[in-house]
Motif scaffolding. Structure first.
Motif, short mmCIF file in Angstrom:
data_model
loop_
_atom_site.label_atom_id
_atom_site.label_comp_id
_atom_site.label_asym_id
_atom_site.label_seq_id
_atom_site.Cartn_x
_atom_site.Cartn_y
_atom_site.Cartn_z
N THR A 60 4.82 -37.78 -17.69
CA THR A 60 4.44 -38.87 -18.58
C THR A 60 3.71 -38.32 -19.80
O THR A 60 3.90 -38.79 -20.91
CB THR A 60 3.55 -39.87 -17.81
OG1 THR A 60 4.25 -40.29 -16.66
CG2 THR A 60 3.19 -41.07 -18.65
N LEU A 61 2.88 -37.29 -19.56
CA LEU A 61 2.15 -36.68 -20.67
C LEU A 61 3.09 -35.82 -21.52
O LEU A 61 3.01 -35.82 -22.74
CB LEU A 61 1.01 -35.80 -20.14
CG LEU A 61 -0.09 -36.51 -19.34
CD1 LEU A 61 -1.10 -35.51 -18.80
CD2 LEU A 61 -0.80 -37.57 -20.19
N ILE A 69 -0.35 -39.71 -26.87
CA ILE A 69 -1.76 -39.55 -26.55
C ILE A 69 -2.04 -38.10 -26.16
O ILE A 69 -3.09 -37.54 -26.46
CB ILE A 69 -2.15 -40.52 -25.41
CG1 ILE A 69 -2.31 -41.91 -26.02
CG2 ILE A 69 -3.42 -40.10 -24.70
CD1 ILE A 69 -2.25 -43.04 -25.05
N VAL A 81 -5.53 -32.55 -15.45
CA VAL A 81 -5.73 -33.99 -15.26
C VAL A 81 -4.64 -34.56 -14.34
O VAL A 81 -4.91 -35.44 -13.51
CB VAL A 81 -5.82 -34.75 -16.60
CG1 VAL A 81 -4.48 -34.93 -17.27
CG2 VAL A 81 -6.49 -36.11 -16.41
N LEU A 85 -5.66 -36.39 -10.79
CA LEU A 85 -5.33 -37.78 -10.49
C LEU A 85 -4.28 -37.92 -9.39
O LEU A 85 -4.40 -38.74 -8.50
CB LEU A 85 -4.77 -38.46 -11.75
CG LEU A 85 -5.71 -38.85 -12.87
CD1 LEU A 85 -4.90 -39.28 -14.08
CD2 LEU A 85 -6.65 -39.96 -12.43
C1 HEC Z 1 -5.08 -45.64 -25.80
C2 HEC Z 1 -5.10 -46.03 -24.42
C3 HEC Z 1 -4.62 -45.02 -23.41
C4 HEC Z 1 -5.07 -43.74 -23.20
C5 HEC Z 1 -6.14 -42.98 -23.98
C6 HEC Z 1 -4.33 -43.23 -22.06
N1 HEC Z 1 -3.45 -44.16 -21.62
FE1 HEC Z 1 -2.13 -43.94 -20.09
N2 HEC Z 1 -1.40 -45.81 -20.43
C7 HEC Z 1 -1.86 -46.67 -21.40
C8 HEC Z 1 -1.05 -47.88 -21.38
C9 HEC Z 1 -1.21 -49.09 -22.27
C10 HEC Z 1 -0.08 -47.69 -20.37
C11 HEC Z 1 1.03 -48.64 -19.98
C12 HEC Z 1 2.18 -48.37 -20.92
C13 HEC Z 1 3.34 -49.29 -20.71
O1 HEC Z 1 3.66 -49.59 -19.55
O2 HEC Z 1 3.91 -49.68 -21.73
C14 HEC Z 1 -0.34 -46.38 -19.79
C15 HEC Z 1 0.43 -45.83 -18.80
C16 HEC Z 1 0.16 -44.60 -18.19
C17 HEC Z 1 0.91 -44.04 -17.08
C18 HEC Z 1 2.09 -44.68 -16.39
C19 HEC Z 1 3.34 -44.36 -17.16
C20 HEC Z 1 4.61 -44.80 -16.49
O3 HEC Z 1 5.60 -44.09 -16.66
O4 HEC Z 1 4.61 -45.83 -15.81
C21 HEC Z 1 0.36 -42.84 -16.79
C22 HEC Z 1 0.79 -41.87 -15.70
C23 HEC Z 1 -0.74 -42.64 -17.70
N3 HEC Z 1 -0.82 -43.71 -18.54
C24 HEC Z 1 -1.56 -41.53 -17.71
C25 HEC Z 1 -2.54 -41.30 -18.66
C26 HEC Z 1 -3.36 -40.11 -18.67
C27 HEC Z 1 -3.28 -38.98 -17.67
C28 HEC Z 1 -4.18 -40.22 -19.75
C29 HEC Z 1 -5.20 -39.25 -20.25
C30 HEC Z 1 -4.70 -37.93 -20.58
C31 HEC Z 1 -3.88 -41.49 -20.41
N4 HEC Z 1 -2.88 -42.11 -19.70
C32 HEC Z 1 -4.51 -41.95 -21.55
C33 HEC Z 1 -2.90 -46.46 -22.26
C34 HEC Z 1 -3.59 -45.28 -22.40
#
Ligand code: HEC
Length: 613
Positions: A60-61, A69, A81, A85
């Protein structure tokens, strides 16, 4: 020290050697908690993330929804990370029913029809001759889906496939390299690379006329592998660059026992972090002996970076840097040269070898000549947000992302034809140090790409598709993929140029998104493929189309955005087409669908088409 430790670790970390260097807990608090610790219906909670596998989180990252991000995050932070997690569960298991039956052994279909590496020939024209293509123009209209293969757990399908002796080899965002039967899609073996694999595998017969081969391919975190193509067993692997941000996007070129490995990097996006000391990565070619991976020579595209000052917030600056190589080198045996194309510089000073076609001596790697088309293109991702790491007088980010084609005109003259993100196609003279013979604009060009991944030529015309994707700016709320939504009407287009003089033969505009759907754009950044009478070009709108080379008439149009029943039982759907273009071998057309980067539609499927019989 941290860097050395990292090199010993694999993609899916079992131990915690790394936690000592980079704490996953700390990374989570600083980079993720702000969103994932708050209660919101749109954001999965920390508890929800903890139910996912570390592998899935890392993907995902790297290439999924959190890609934008994660851009400033170094490799070890991502891995730390994800391991902090995620669970250790393997969610990529493949059912036994997907495996090939005993009466279909690997590499058994001896044939001259192949698509080995990025292009069927070392000249990089992406042109498949009639016999090897096995498809007549009138059969194109009757192409039907024969099978679909899903990439488990992925949201992108960006890997370029190669086909050799009836077996198809392809990588994936999850770092799995697979060998599958090109006719049926059944599976022979899988190999887990350390990082995502998007370059096309190159097959080199172990002896002349042997049906055994060595498979050579690189990954997105800088490892290069030699595998036994029959078994998938590792022969050797090595890093060609020590730099943390190295990525091997380009397909390697092989010739007479030596493999030429070009290197590009992620460093432009690392510069988004104002604390990051930008920049120190240097584009390079490393020549390795196929036998054992030992080095023959190495050539950097820019000199050694030195400290050049500090930014407005006091972060050290380094330069020169950049001139990464994103595409497969082109071999010119007659002249004893290897041509590469380069990207921009990431930091000042600008160099003469960025945004250039560079000719290297095959034997020594010495730079014989270099032809720069855009001088002073110093750029990194911080320029998009006017960050402190953006160099003064930043350039337009007009990399070359595609290979130069070595082609012969109808008058027998040889030309090097290169397409740039600026939207201009150049024909250079290989006998006059790359002097420009003609140049034609085929698109507006931008950092998002004019000509991006590759053109094709049948010796009569050059087929150049353009991205010219238009971003509608940031949308409210947490950043979606790629930080952008795309204009559903503007962008794309396919131009045919006469090879002799670069004049336009025909132009077909991009196909607007009808109906409009999220992540849809008419852009056509993906590589183009040609065979006699037909040229294929895919779009971010999810469609793959075939055009008549004569006049651009649309012969076939398939909308890949749907869900598929796959031969390996993986839940799969199609999305945007970008990156690797279609591969045509022995009556079959292979197309990868799914590319959420830059705001396109996600997907995880490899589609195989053949004429309806
Ligand atoms: C700015 C806000 C924000 C930050 C900062 C953020 N996320 Fe997210 N993340 C989201 C949102 C909103 C979703 C849901 C996206 C969607 O479903 O459209 C999400 C979804 C995810 C998912 C699920 C993706 C999937 O394929 O279903 C993962 C895993 C994840 N984030 C990991 C991380 C990790 C690890 C970090 C830190 C390195 C992080 N996120 C930082 C907002 C953020």
């Amino acid at each position: 020290m941290a860097r050395q430790t990292l090199f010993l670790l694999t993609f899916f970390l079992a131990g915690s050697t790394l936690e000592a260097a980079t704490s996953g807990d700390e990374v989570y608090k600083s980079r993720c908690a702000g969103c994932h610790d708050q209660l919101s219906a749109r954001i999965p909670s920390r508890e929800a993330l903890q139910k996912m596998s570390a592998t899935r989180i890392l993907r995902t990252l790297d290439f999924g929804l959190m890609m934008s991000i994660a851009y400033p995050m170094r490799r070890e932070e991502r891995e730390a990370v994800a391991n902090f997690l995620g669970t250790r569960v393997d969610d990529t298991a493949i059912p036994a029913s997907a495996v090939c039956p005993a009466d279909r052994p690997i590499l058994s279909h001896r044939t001259d029809a192949s698509w080995n590496g990025w292009s069927p020939s070392t000249s990089n024209t992406r042109y498949q001759a009639a016999e090897a293509a096995g498809l007549m123009p009138d059969e194109i209209r009757k192409l039907k889906l024969k099978w679909a293969l899903g990439f488990p757990g992925d949201v992108t399908a960006f890997a370029a496939p190669a086909v050799w002796n009836g077996t198809l080899f392809v990588g994936s965002a999850g770092g799995i390299i697979e060998a599958i039967d090109a006719k049926t899609g059944c599976l022979y073996w899988t190999f887990q690379a350390n990082g995502p694999v998007r370059a096309a595998p190159v097959l080199v017969p172990t002896a002349p006329a042997s049906s055994d081969a060595t498979l050579l391919v690189g990954d997105q975190i800088g490892w290069f592998y030699s595998l036994d193509a029959r078994s998938g067993k590792l022969r050797w692997k090595r890093r060609v660059e020590a730099h943390e941000a190295t990525r091997l996007t380009a397909t390697a070129a092989a010739e007479e026992g030596v493999v030429f490995v070009p290197a590009a990097s992620w460093e432009e996006t690392r510069a988004l972090d104002p604390q990051y000391a930008c920049c120190t990565f240097r584009g390079s070619v490393t020549a390795l002996r196929i036998r054992d991976g030992s080095a023959v020579w190495k050539r950097y595209m820019v000199g050694t970076p030195r400290k050049t000052g500090v930014t407005s917030i006091g972060t050290e600056r380094y330069g020169p840097s950049g001139a990464g190589i994103w595409s497969k080198p082109t071999i010119d045996k007659k002249r004893g040269l290897l041509y590469v194309t380069t990207g921009d510089n990431y930091s000042s000073p600008a160099t003469a070898t960025s945004d250039a076609v560079v000719a290297l001596d095959l034997k020594s790697g010495r730079i014989v000549w270099s032809q720069q088309t855009t001088p002073n293109d110093v750029y990194n991702s911080s320029c998009g947000t006017k960050g402190s790491n953006c160099p003064p007088d930043s350039g337009p980010d007009h990399d070359f992302g595609s290979s130069v084609m070595l082609v012969q005109t109808s008058t027998g003259r040889e030309l090097l034809v290169a397409g740039q993100k600026s939207g201009v196609v150049y024909a250079l003279d290989p006998n006059q140090k790359g002097k420009v013979i003609w140049q034609t604009r085929v698109g507006q060009g931008s950092a998002n790409g004019g000509v991006q991944w590759g053109m094709a030529s049948d010796g009569q015309k050059v087929y150049a598709a353009v991205s010219d994707a238009v971003r509608l700016g940031n949308v409210a709320g947490p950043a979606p993929i790629g930080n952008a939504t795309l204009d559903p009407v503007k962008g794309g287009g396919l131009t045919a140029l006469y090879l002799n003089d670069g004049t336009k033969a025909w132009f077909v505009p991009g196909q607007p998104c009808d109906p409009p759907r999220p992540g849809c754009s008419p852009a056509q950044p993906g590589a183009v493929t040609a065979l006699p009478g037909v040229v294929f070009s895919g779009s971010l709108n999810g469609h793959i189309r075939a055009f008549a080379t004569e006049d651009g008439e649309v012969l076939w149009d398939f909308d890949s955005v749907r869900t598929y029943t796959t031969v390996n039982g993986v839940q799969a759907n199609g999305g945007s087409l970008d990156g690797a273009g279609p591969v045509v071998v022995d009556g079959m057309v292979f197309v990868n669908s799914g590319y959420p980067r830059f705001g396109g539609m996600p997907g995880n499927v490899l589609l195989a088409f053949g004429p309806d019989d």
